[in-house]
Design an enzyme around this catalytic site. Structure first.
Site, PDB file in Angstrom:
ATOM      1  N   ASP A  17      80.597 -16.569 -17.988  1.00 50.52           N
ATOM      2  CA  ASP A  17      80.105 -15.202 -17.909  1.00 50.52           C
ATOM      3  C   ASP A  17      78.752 -15.276 -17.216  1.00 50.52           C
ATOM      4  OD1 ASP A  17      79.713 -12.471 -18.487  1.00 50.52           O
ATOM      5  OD2 ASP A  17      80.753 -12.716 -20.394  1.00 50.52           O
ATOM      6  N   ASP A  52      79.105  -9.901 -14.919  1.00 52.65           N
ATOM      7  CA  ASP A  52      78.811  -8.846 -15.891  1.00 52.65           C
ATOM      8  C   ASP A  52      78.153  -7.618 -15.242  1.00 52.65           C
ATOM      9  OD1 ASP A  52      78.310  -8.102 -18.826  1.00 52.65           O
ATOM     10  OD2 ASP A  52      76.274  -8.023 -18.004  1.00 52.65           O
ATOM     11  N   GLU A  96      82.994  -6.909 -13.281  1.00 54.19           N
ATOM     12  CA  GLU A  96      82.948  -5.607 -13.938  1.00 54.19           C
ATOM     13  C   GLU A  96      82.338  -4.629 -12.935  1.00 54.19           C
ATOM     14  OE1 GLU A  96      82.015  -4.912 -18.650  1.00 54.19           O
ATOM     15  OE2 GLU A  96      80.459  -5.715 -17.420  1.00 54.19           O
ATOM     16  N   HIS A 128      85.133  -7.682 -25.638  1.00 49.82           N
ATOM     17  CA  HIS A 128      84.101  -7.628 -26.670  1.00 49.82           C
ATOM     18  C   HIS A 128      83.347  -6.294 -26.709  1.00 49.82           C
ATOM     19  CE1 HIS A 128      82.180  -8.602 -22.958  1.00 49.82           C
ATOM     20  NE2 HIS A 128      80.987  -8.391 -23.486  1.00 49.82           N
ATOM     21  N   ASP A 129      83.636  -5.408 -25.751  1.00 52.08           N
ATOM     22  CA  ASP A 129      82.959  -4.105 -25.711  1.00 52.08           C
ATOM     23  C   ASP A 129      83.863  -2.966 -26.168  1.00 52.08           C
ATOM     24  OD1 ASP A 129      80.605  -5.152 -24.576  1.00 52.08           O
ATOM     25  OD2 ASP A 129      81.432  -5.025 -22.550  1.00 52.08           O
TER      26      ASP A 129
HETATM   27  C1  GLC Z   1      78.317  -5.791 -20.103  1.00 53.06           C
HETATM   28  C2  GLC Z   1      78.779  -6.626 -21.278  1.00 53.06           C
HETATM   29  C3  GLC Z   1      78.190  -6.059 -22.542  1.00 53.06           C
HETATM   30  C4  GLC Z   1      76.693  -6.119 -22.458  1.00 53.06           C
HETATM   31  C5  GLC Z   1      76.213  -5.376 -21.222  1.00 53.06           C
HETATM   32  C6  GLC Z   1      74.776  -5.644 -20.955  1.00 53.06           C
HETATM   33  O1  GLC Z   1      78.865  -4.525 -20.077  1.00 53.06           O
HETATM   34  O2  GLC Z   1      80.167  -6.693 -21.301  1.00 53.06           O
HETATM   35  O3  GLC Z   1      78.612  -6.770 -23.675  1.00 53.06           O
HETATM   36  O4  GLC Z   1      76.117  -5.554 -23.598  1.00 53.06           O
HETATM   37  O5  GLC Z   1      76.919  -5.788 -20.069  1.00 53.06           O
HETATM   38  O6  GLC Z   1      74.593  -6.953 -20.552  1.00 53.06           O
END
Ligand code: GLC
Length: 543
Positions: free
Chosen positions: A106, A208, A272, A335-336
């Protein structure tokens, strides 16, 4: 003794199964109630033999004050002691590779922790050479923030810094300042970090929050969202995120990542780039890497309304829009997001979408615990850890409930730890756990196992074309995967009722049904087929 080198060069494939490990919650070996890298190593056998995954996406393990549980990095070149150290990391890569499992790290490029030495320097003085590594702006004449941009985790995206009298920008927590990606030095350094990990033989990265990475150069206000309902919607929705995210320059930055990763052989990137967007928009993000491969995450399965039509329509469209050489992917959770079994409010539905996910061409992303039917765990306010849920209360935004410890066995704390874990273990762990489900031939874990075993050996599932069928029966989605040699029919009942179906195919042979109540190999009469509520079938047709 000369150091033994990890000589294995693993390549990526369009059908690779990727398993997301959230290391804090996977396996604790140190007895502090928090999972660690040694714990992940100890579970590689499971990932190799039961799930037969091709890669692990490892949520961040870098040095971090853990305000956002690792997504706030204070040193990209170190492993946080909570998870282990570099030696254990190297061992992890080696052991995973020896099992033909690749590692997807990640990588968090949008922001660092405010404890990162770059930010400490940056905030020390306006003239500091690192000042321009972050996004600083002077206040409006009345002292208020430079514009109306909001933080995803609540409040303004601007934090006033007394010392130098300016605001810095943070898309997430104030302790997660955003890097300035318009600065070539930042780009250079971040790409150097990628090389550092690639030299450690990782096989790629999950990028990310890339949709936040670059902001409007003129810092224009976001327009008001006319659909926003105060008190009902998350206050972040007040404005349309036109200027603070999803900017066109994102593509250049991703291209640069691709170039860097392309200096190495056999690497893969998944990013993402969006949460929601039309496929016609996402399309261009597939075509980035000259060498290696990039795919934007496809979160559509998380968002689609529950209907056979919606799923069919999406998949037909996705296929239409992607070109040869684009690698599709399918995500049910992460995880979100609420866990799939909770989001769909049914494990039967979760089985159905697993059948769908594992019989399509493309990469299935499995979030740890999905395969055993883990559900969201109710979290009391006193147990809350996630800063998002704590900051913006009343909208059920906390993510703790989908990050609870992996359920391995019926032992205390589900075999995750010997001590009380950092988040509570699900109350249903005595029923839903790996050990018990392995022994139960109708369990959801065995459904995953059956589907994965079939997927790995079926030429039609790996290579075949896809086409959906015009089924007159409402609530049924059926499609075929076919090569010259093999023809596989998948039938999914989206209804909560029993459905009778008649299909113009001669007899078929069962691979499996989602309930796992029928024997594989048994003949199925397609002229008169009864599907139970939310039941799915994988069938072999005669060629
Ligand atoms: C992404 C991650 C999330 C995190 C955010 C800020 O969306 O998936 O878990 O809190 O970025 O880094």
């Amino acid at each position: 003794m000369p150091k033994q080198k990890d000589k294995k060069e693993l390549s990526w494939g369009i059908n690779d199964i990727i398993y997301q490990v959230y290391p804090r919650s996977f396996q604790d070996t140190t007895g502090n109630g928090i999972g660690d890298l040694q714990g992940v190593i100890s579970r590689l056998d499971y990932l190799e033999k039961v799930l037969r995954v091709n890669a692990i996406w490892l949520s961040p393990i870098y040095k971090s004050p853990m305000k956002d549980f690792g997504y706030d990095i204070s040193d990209y070149y170190q492993v946080d002691p909570i998870f282990g150290n570099m030696k254990i990391f190297n061992q992890f890569v080696k052991e995973a590779h020896s099992r033909n499992i690749k590692i997807l790290m990640d990588f968090v490029p949008n922001h660092t922790s405010d404890q990162h030495k770059w930010f400490i320097e940056s905030r020390s003085a306006k003239k500091n050479p690192k000042r321009n590594w972050y996004i600083w702006h002077k206040p409006k004449p009345d002292g208020s923030p430079p514009n109306n941009w909001l933080s995803r985790f609540g409040g303004s995206a601007w934090q006033f810094d007394e010392k130098t009298g300016e605001y810095y920008m943070h898309s997430f927590l104030p302790c997660q300042p955003d890097l300035n990606w318009r600065n070539p030095e930042v780009r250079k350094e971040m790409n150097k970090i990628l090389r550092f990990w690639l030299d450690k033989k990782v096989d790629g990265f999950r990028l990310d929050a890339v949709y936040h990475i670059i902001k409007d150069a003129k810092f224009r206000d976001n327009p008001i969202n006319p659909r926003y309902i105060p008190g009902h919607d998350d206050p972040y929705r007040q404005f349309l995120n036109v200027y603070d995210r999803g900017r066109p320059e994102t593509l250049d930055i991703l291209n640069q990542f691709c170039d860097t990763v392309g200096e190495y052989k056999n690497k893969f990137l998944v990013s993402e780039v969006f949460y929601k967007t039309k496929i016609s928009e996402i399309k261009k993000y597939y075509k980035l890497c000259q060498k290696g491969q990039h795919s934007p995450f496809n979160f559509n399965f998380i968002r689609l309304p529950w209907s056979a039509w919606a799923y069919r329509n999406f998949l037909d469209n996705y296929k239409e829009n992607l070109s040869e050489g684009d690698w599709p992917n399918f995500v049910l959770g992460n995880h979100d997001r609420p866990r799939v079994a909770s989001r769909l409010e049914s494990r039967k539905k979760a089985r159905l979408v697993a059948m769908l996910q594992l019989t399509l061409k493309g990469m299935p992303f499995i979030y740890y615990g999905e395969e055993i039917g883990m559900s969201d765990v109710p979290i009391k306010p006193s147990q809350q850890k996630d800063p998002w849920g704590k900051n913006v209360s009343g909208f059920d935004l906390g993510r703790d409930s989908h990050r609870t410890p992996m359920q391995w066995s019926t032992k205390k704390y589900a075999g995750f730890s010997k001590t009380k874990p950092w988040l509570p273990v699900a109350r249903n762990y005595l029923i839903f756990n790996v050990k018990k489900e392995l022994a139960d031939n109708k369990s959801i874990l065995n459904l995953y196992n059956n589907l994965i075993n079939f997927r790995k050996k079926s030429e039609a599932i790996t290579d075949g074309i896809y086409y959906s069928l015009d089924i007159r029966t409402k609530d049924i989605f059926a499609y075929v995967r076919e090569t010259t040699k093999e023809k596989i029919l998948i039938i999914l009942n989206f209804a909560s009722k029993r459905k009778k179906l008649s299909l113009p195919f001669s007899q078929a042979e069962l691979v499996c049904n989602t309930y796992l109540t029928k024997k594989s190999g048994q003949k199925i009469n397609l002229n008169k087929l009864y599907l139970r509520p939310f039941e799915g079938y994988v069938l072999k047709l005669k060629k």
